[in-house]
Design a protein around this motif. Structure first.
Motif, short mmCIF file in Angstrom:
data_model
loop_
_atom_site.label_atom_id
_atom_site.label_comp_id
_atom_site.label_asym_id
_atom_site.label_seq_id
_atom_site.Cartn_x
_atom_site.Cartn_y
_atom_site.Cartn_z
N ARG A 216 43.46 50.56 40.19
CA ARG A 216 42.01 50.64 40.10
C ARG A 216 41.51 51.83 40.91
O ARG A 216 42.29 52.53 41.55
CB ARG A 216 41.40 49.33 40.63
N GLU A 217 40.22 52.06 40.85
CA GLU A 217 39.66 53.23 41.55
C GLU A 217 39.90 53.19 43.05
O GLU A 217 40.00 54.23 43.70
CB GLU A 217 38.15 53.31 41.27
N ASP A 218 40.01 51.99 43.61
CA ASP A 218 40.23 51.89 45.06
C ASP A 218 41.71 52.00 45.43
O ASP A 218 42.08 51.88 46.60
CB ASP A 218 39.65 50.58 45.60
N GLY A 219 42.56 52.25 44.44
CA GLY A 219 43.98 52.45 44.71
C GLY A 219 44.83 51.20 44.61
O GLY A 219 46.06 51.28 44.64
N THR A 220 44.21 50.03 44.51
CA THR A 220 44.97 48.79 44.39
C THR A 220 45.42 48.57 42.95
O THR A 220 44.83 49.12 42.01
CB THR A 220 44.13 47.59 44.85
N PHE A 221 46.43 47.78 42.76
CA PHE A 221 46.94 47.50 41.42
C PHE A 221 45.98 46.59 40.66
O PHE A 221 45.36 45.69 41.24
CB PHE A 221 48.31 46.82 41.50
N GLU A 222 45.88 46.81 39.34
CA GLU A 222 45.05 45.95 38.51
C GLU A 222 45.65 44.55 38.42
O GLU A 222 44.92 43.56 38.42
CB GLU A 222 44.91 46.54 37.10
N CYS A 223 46.98 44.49 38.32
CA CYS A 223 47.66 43.20 38.20
C CYS A 223 48.12 42.71 39.57
O CYS A 223 48.18 43.46 40.54
CB CYS A 223 48.86 43.34 37.27
N ARG B 52 43.40 39.05 38.41
CA ARG B 52 43.21 38.77 39.83
C ARG B 52 42.18 37.65 40.04
O ARG B 52 42.26 36.90 41.02
CB ARG B 52 42.77 40.03 40.57
N GLU B 53 41.23 37.55 39.14
CA GLU B 53 40.22 36.49 39.25
C GLU B 53 40.88 35.11 39.17
O GLU B 53 40.49 34.19 39.90
CB GLU B 53 39.18 36.63 38.14
N SER B 54 41.88 34.98 38.31
CA SER B 54 42.54 33.68 38.18
C SER B 54 43.32 33.32 39.44
O SER B 54 43.44 32.14 39.79
CB SER B 54 43.45 33.65 36.95
#
Length: 209
Positions: free
Chosen positions: A143-150, A101-103
């Motif tokens: 992730r912990e907040d429920g959003t997808f890692e990718c 996500r950073e990219s």
């Protein structure tokens, strides 16, 4: 765009910028362009070992719309917009890694803005594509907040629309998934930049292949 003459025929030469942070997969993508055969990646011809970023623009010839073209892809090699790019590129591709996500954030808030800053005179004529690489690394882990890692496909398309891109695509250069389709989209868009109509999409639209 410049034009060369070969055997009495003019061949348009199209310069394409290939931007994105190091590590998103640009080198792997470029290393496999010449290994696409019959609509898919011919893995038997791909050299083994580590892939290095090209030290010079990648040139390849194609025939579209019954005429030949020569495309030159100029990849970014730094975290900054400092490469010796051509003064008037016809088309720009901004790449990110689907597993990072950073990219995507860098693509949105650094590369897109630098492109507009350095080529402000081409803002209304140069098509821009957002390209998600490393599609094979996409998972549905959250992730912990429920959003997808990718980065999910709908998120990539939304980002492309917010960035005022004309095209959005995804592929995996490692497995070859959708690579032919992405290359077809790139070459057709690049070829259209040599026409009077240009390669831009309809105003306000962002196409996905």
């Amino acid at each position: 765009m410049t034009t060369q003459v070969l055997e009495g025929k003019s061949i348009p030469e199209v310069d394409i910028l290939f931007l994105g942070s190091p590590g998103v997969g640009k080198a792997t993508f470029l290393s496999r362009i010449h290994h696409i055969r019959d609509g898919k990646l011919d893995k038997s011809t791909v050299p083994k070992g580590r892939v290095f970023a090209p030290s010079a623009p990648l040139t390849f010839d194609v025939t579209l719309f019954r005429r030949p073209y020569q495309f030159r892809i100029h990849p970014s090699t730094s975290t900054l917009f400092i490469d010796p790019f051509p003064s008037a590129p016809a088309f720009a591709i901004i790449a990110f890694s689907i597993s990072s996500r950073e990219s995507l954030h860098n693509a949105q808030y650094y590369w897109r803005k630098q492109l507009s800053l350095h080529f402000s005179d081409l803002e209304h004529t140069m098509p821009v594509m957002l390209l998600g690489l490393k599609r094979d690394e996409r998972t549905e882990r959250r992730r912990e907040d429920g959003t997808f890692e990718c980065v999910m496909p709908n998120e990539g398309l939304q980002a492309a629309q917010e960035m005022r891109c004309d095209r959005y695509g995804e592929c995996s250069a490692l497995t070859g998934e959708l690579m032919f389709e992405v290359l077809e989209d790139i070459t057709r868009t690049a070829a259209k930049t040599t026409t009077e109509a240009g390669g831009l999409s309809d105003p306000g639209s962002c196409s996905v292949m």
